[in-house]
Design a protein around this motif. Sequence first.
Motif, short mmCIF file in Angstrom:
data_model
loop_
_atom_site.label_atom_id
_atom_site.label_comp_id
_atom_site.label_asym_id
_atom_site.label_seq_id
_atom_site.Cartn_x
_atom_site.Cartn_y
_atom_site.Cartn_z
N LEU A 1 30.85 -27.13 51.11
CA LEU A 1 29.69 -27.73 50.45
C LEU A 1 28.56 -26.72 50.33
O LEU A 1 28.38 -25.87 51.20
N PRO A 2 27.77 -26.84 49.26
CA PRO A 2 26.61 -25.95 49.14
C PRO A 2 25.63 -26.22 50.29
O PRO A 2 25.41 -27.36 50.68
N LYS A 3 25.07 -25.17 50.85
CA LYS A 3 24.15 -25.30 51.97
C LYS A 3 22.80 -25.85 51.51
O LYS A 3 22.28 -25.47 50.48
N GLY A 4 22.25 -26.78 52.28
CA GLY A 4 20.91 -27.30 52.03
C GLY A 4 20.76 -28.19 50.81
O GLY A 4 19.66 -28.51 50.42
N LYS A 5 21.82 -28.61 50.21
CA LYS A 5 21.73 -29.41 48.99
C LYS A 5 21.70 -30.91 49.26
O LYS A 5 21.35 -31.68 48.40
N PHE A 6 22.09 -31.34 50.45
CA PHE A 6 22.23 -32.76 50.72
C PHE A 6 21.22 -33.20 51.78
O PHE A 6 21.40 -32.96 52.96
N ARG A 7 20.17 -33.87 51.33
CA ARG A 7 19.19 -34.43 52.25
C ARG A 7 19.57 -35.87 52.53
O ARG A 7 20.23 -36.53 51.71
N ALA B 1 43.18 -32.90 65.95
CA ALA B 1 42.79 -31.50 65.73
C ALA B 1 42.92 -31.12 64.26
O ALA B 1 42.04 -30.45 63.71
N GLU B 2 44.01 -31.55 63.63
CA GLU B 2 44.20 -31.26 62.21
C GLU B 2 43.15 -31.95 61.35
O GLU B 2 42.62 -31.36 60.40
N ARG B 3 42.83 -33.20 61.69
CA ARG B 3 41.82 -33.94 60.94
C ARG B 3 40.44 -33.29 61.08
O ARG B 3 39.72 -33.14 60.10
N ALA C 1 38.13 -31.60 58.14
CA ALA C 1 36.74 -32.02 57.92
C ALA C 1 35.80 -30.82 57.95
O ALA C 1 34.89 -30.70 57.12
N ARG C 2 36.03 -29.93 58.90
CA ARG C 2 35.18 -28.72 58.98
C ARG C 2 35.36 -27.82 57.76
O ARG C 2 34.40 -27.25 57.25
#
Length: 81
Positions: A62-68, A49-51, A55-56
């Motif tokens: 992270l910036p939205k939509g920047k990583f394709r 649960a902690e991990r 991760a979330r």
Amino acid sequence: MPTTLTLKNIPDAVYEQLKLSAEAHRRSMNSEAIVCLESVLLPAKVSVAERLARARELRSALPKGKFRARDIDAMKREGRP
């Protein structure tokens, strides 16, 4: 101080699985055996649960939509022969 351990009479199926796992992880058989033993014998310091929460949290930063997908694949290949 590390200790040396010699294993005898390892079942063929166990040996083959260890060998395949070592090759898949690009480790020596010795290193793979140590990793396997550690994962079973040493308690996890971070709960699942902690991990997942961490991760979330990292993903939300992270910036939205920047990583394709193709950009991520290109970054993974960078520096590889």
